[in-house]
Design an enzyme around this catalytic site. Structure first.
Site, PDB file in Angstrom:
ATOM      1  N   LYS A 160      -1.912  -5.457   7.772  1.00  0.00           N
ATOM      2  CA  LYS A 160      -1.565  -4.223   7.069  1.00  0.00           C
ATOM      3  C   LYS A 160      -0.559  -3.491   7.939  1.00  0.00           C
ATOM      4  O   LYS A 160      -0.880  -3.088   9.056  1.00  0.00           O
ATOM      5  CB  LYS A 160      -2.840  -3.406   6.894  1.00  0.00           C
TER       6      LYS A 160
ATOM      7  N   ASP B 299     -16.192   5.140  -1.058  1.00  0.00           N
ATOM      8  CA  ASP B 299     -15.233   4.882  -2.128  1.00  0.00           C
ATOM      9  C   ASP B 299     -15.415   3.461  -2.636  1.00  0.00           C
ATOM     10  O   ASP B 299     -14.464   2.702  -2.788  1.00  0.00           O
ATOM     11  CB  ASP B 299     -13.799   5.102  -1.630  1.00  0.00           C
TER      12      ASP B 299
ATOM     13  N   PHE C  38       1.434   3.148   2.451  1.00  0.00           N
ATOM     14  CA  PHE C  38       2.121   3.400   3.704  1.00  0.00           C
ATOM     15  C   PHE C  38       2.837   2.175   4.249  1.00  0.00           C
ATOM     16  O   PHE C  38       3.301   2.155   5.367  1.00  0.00           O
ATOM     17  CB  PHE C  38       1.138   3.943   4.735  1.00  0.00           C
ATOM     18  N   GLY C  39       2.880   1.145   3.464  1.00  0.00           N
ATOM     19  CA  GLY C  39       3.573  -0.051   3.915  1.00  0.00           C
ATOM     20  C   GLY C  39       2.994  -1.286   3.263  1.00  0.00           C
ATOM     21  O   GLY C  39       2.162  -1.206   2.357  1.00  0.00           O
TER      22      GLY C  39
ATOM     23  N   GLY D 120       0.840  -1.194   0.000  1.00  0.00           N
ATOM     24  CA  GLY D 120       0.000   0.000   0.000  1.00  0.00           C
ATOM     25  C   GLY D 120       0.873   1.241   0.000  1.00  0.00           C
ATOM     26  O   GLY D 120       2.093   1.146  -0.092  1.00  0.00           O
TER      27      GLY D 120
END
EC number: 2.7.11.1
Lengths: 446, 214
Positions: A50, A144, A32-33, A30
């Site tokens: 995650k 979303d 951010f990681g 992702g």
């Protein structure tokens, strides 16, 4: 680059452990990681973790958002929604332990196999609407929703992911503005584009309409390389709907892709339509029985047929001794540390001199008149009202149970699992009037 | 220099009296270090709601549980007393975590049972005596405004004593209590809080300031 290599080495050195979890291969990456496979070494259960690198989010106003996301996901326990199980953290990382979904994205399935049959597509759509309506009841909107956020589990059931992410930083671009669509604007409702204050429920319905369109036709309803043209198409609505779809499916798409959010079909409208109801089996939320699980699992008396020994019917109430009576005290219930609502707003008791059988009958009649559905099990009634309100107002789920202190003295306990407080109050007052002991002095409100 | 001093003193006062290292608490309870950090968020909220001293006073305890800081209730008093292990009138962080750990779904039944026995042993004699049981029934009834005659209360107490006091010495010892609990597991219902399995989700602020080393 050098830093990343060092990190990777570091992970290997530590044997990729994370608390009780053993980390495995990287499942995805992702902003951010990473997302990694993880196994709970105690239960053996697989998860997806995650991993968010705090240093990468340090300069964004992230703290409130991450907390909000966690709190939001915590509320969502439904078979069609990817579940958040636990959050771990260290000085440098935040690790979100999520349900592992192994069947891939619905998107990939459509891309590789083409559109689904109407029967199969409707099955997916029913699950999608089940998941979405569950969230709306809890006041959570996806904002979303797109095919890429719809995953499939091993059995081919859908799992909606990325809930509560609407305002998370991946949606902020260089200009610092909120771009909820982030590169795939095809699913966005016109009112969102117009940047009017919008209602989450209606916008989610629009996006579900786009998803339905894609899974039944294999194409996007609105598409153009030029964003300006695309937005014009979206705002105009009225996409071309293939004639080979059944009339029911065509009507459904048309009503969902109504550019006016006010006249657009609601969850209730969708669920009431004949096309939707065809071979529909509603999913049961996982949290439906949270509180009751404890009761039934631990209470030998409520499962066993206590009454059968003394030749009574299964309606006979649980006979309680002094300690069980004391245990009803609200002041021995510490759930107040963790609940927004006071204990006394959730658990209400009153007494009645009627016999248990009469009591149960009267309660059943009263709540049925009030429009609740009732399930009966021994001296216990599960009383429910699904949402009817168009705004997606919260329904109500209550358990009523009868306990006998001594012959012709029963305690009725009402326990609210979830739902609207004022409706709960009305229910209680009605029951008290109809079956409670005559003297108002004897009201057992705590 | 001033900034340095400020910072230093902040650091010093960060952990007030009674604070204990999450590592140590984790080793003694079913909680992980992160869960204890999450519980510390809850503790901070509770312990500063009325008096900002990092200790949970009785009023704060009552306010948190029952939204009322000045109420009087026998059971509320007993629960506070059980949490206040050092018996100094306030609940420190370590006491809070250790007491809550009894309510964890994974904690063995016998620990829950023993906690509850002590809670009901109002005079601390090692027995639940008849007059204590009667007092508690009375407290429950007054809490719920249930008007029962003296004879009715007496009958309920008597019936339970006959059922539980198997050696007929007029009081309930811990063995008799265990038998009762084995027959009626629902008596321990209040002793399990499923919420404790989800504290990292309920109090997620810890993710930002966790002190767990990588």
């Amino acid at each position: 680059m050098v830093r990343e290599q060092a990190e990777e080495k570091e992970e290997v050195r530590k044997g990729m452990r994370l608390g009780k979890y053993e980390l495995g291969r990287t499942l995805g990456e992702g902003n951010f990681g990473k997302v990694k496979f993880a196994k709970d070494t105690v239960s053996g259960q697989p998860f997806a973790v995650k991993i968010i690198d705090k240093s990468r989010i340090a300069d964004l106003n992230f703290s409130l958002q991450i907390k909000r996301e966690i709190r939001t996901l915590k509320m969502l326990k439904h078979p069609n929604i990817v579940r958040l199980h636990e959050v771990l953290a260290s000085k440098t990382k935040i690790n979100m332990v999520m349900e592992l979904v192994t069947g891939g994205e619905l998107f990939d399935k459509i891309v590789s196999n083409g559109k689904l049959t109407e029967t199969e597509g409707r099955k997916m759509f029913q699950q999608l609407i089940d998941g979405i309506s569950y969230c709306h009841i809890k006041g959570v909107f996806h904002r979303d929703l797109k095919l890429e956020n719809v995953l499939l589990d091993a059995k081919g059931h859908i799992k909606i992911t990325d809930f509560g992410l609407s305002a998370l930083p991946q949606h902020f671009r260089e200009d610092g503005l909120l771009h909820t669509t982030c590169g795939s604007p095809n699913y966005v409702a016109p009112e969102v584009l117009a940047n009017r204050g919008y209602e989450g429920a209606a916008s989610d319905i629009w996006s579900c309409g786009v998803v339905l369109y894609v899974i039944l036709t294999g194409c996007l309803p609105f598409d153009d390389r030029n964003l300006v043209v695309l937005y014009q198409k979206i705002c105009k609505g009225d996409p071309p709907i293939p004639r080979w779809l059944s009339p029911g499916a065509r009507t459904m798409i048309k009503k969902m892709l109504d550019p006016n959010p006010v006249t657009r079909i609601t969850v209730a409208g969708i669920k009431a339509s004949e096309w939707f109801k065809h071979e529909y089996t509603p999913s049961v939320p996982d949290d439906d029985d949270d509180e009751e699980d404890i009761d039934t699992d631990d209470d030998a008396f409520s499962v066993q047929d206590v009454g059968s020994e003394d030749g009574k019917g299964s309606d006979s109430p649980t006979i309680i001794n002094a300690f069980q009576l004391i245990g009803m005290s609200s002041f021995l219930d510490l759930s107040g540390f963790f609940e927004q609502e006071n204990v006394s707003e959730r658990r209400i008791r009153f007494t009645s001199n009627s016999s248990a059988k009469d009591l149960l009958e009267k309660i059943e009649n009263s709540v049925t008149e009030m429009g609740f559905s009732v399930q009966k099990k021994n001296a216990k009634l599960k009383v429910k009202q699904e949402e009817h309100n168009q705004k997606g107002q919260v329904g109500l789920s209550v358990t009523a149970e009868v306990f006998e202190i001594k012959p012709s003295l029963n305690v009725v306990e009402l326990r609210k699992s979830y739902g609207d407080s004022s409706l709960y109050r009305q229910l209680y007052e009605r029951l008290l009037k109809e079956v409670g002991t005559s003297s108002p002095e004897q009201e057992l409100v705590t | 220099m001033l900034a340095f001093v400020k910072r230093f003193s902040l650091k010093r006062t960060k952990h007030p009296r009674g604070y204990e290292d999450p590592q140590v608490l984790a080793s003694e309870t079913p909680f992980t270090v992160n869960e204890i950090e999450a519980l510390h968020n809850l503790f901070k909220k509770l312990s500063t709601s009325i008096i900002n001293d990092g200790l949970i006073h009785k009023e704060e305890f009552l306010l948190a549980l029952f939204r009322n800081s000045s109420m009087q209730n026998l059971f509320a008093d007993r629960v506070f007393y059980m949490f206040d292990r050092k018996r100094n009138g306030v609940i420190e962080f370590g006491e809070f975590v250790r007491s809550l750990s009894i309510f964890h779904p994974h904690t063995p039944e016998h620990e829950k049972s023993s906690f509850m026995f002590k809670l009901y042993d109002l005079d601390g004699t090692g027995f639940i005596q008849r007059h204590e049981l009667k007092k508690m029934v009375g407290a429950l009834l007054s809490e719920t405004d249930l008007g029962l005659s003296e004879e009715s209360i007496e009958a309920i107490v008597e019936q339970t004593m006959v059922e539980v006091d198997t050696n007929k010495d007029g009081k309930i010892d811990e063995e008799e209590w265990k038998e009762l609990v084995a027959k009626n597991p629902s008596i321990l219902k209040n002793m399990t809080l499923p919420y404790l399995k989800e504290v990292t989700l309920a109090f997620p602020s810890f993710v930002l300031d966790s002190e767990v080393d990588d």
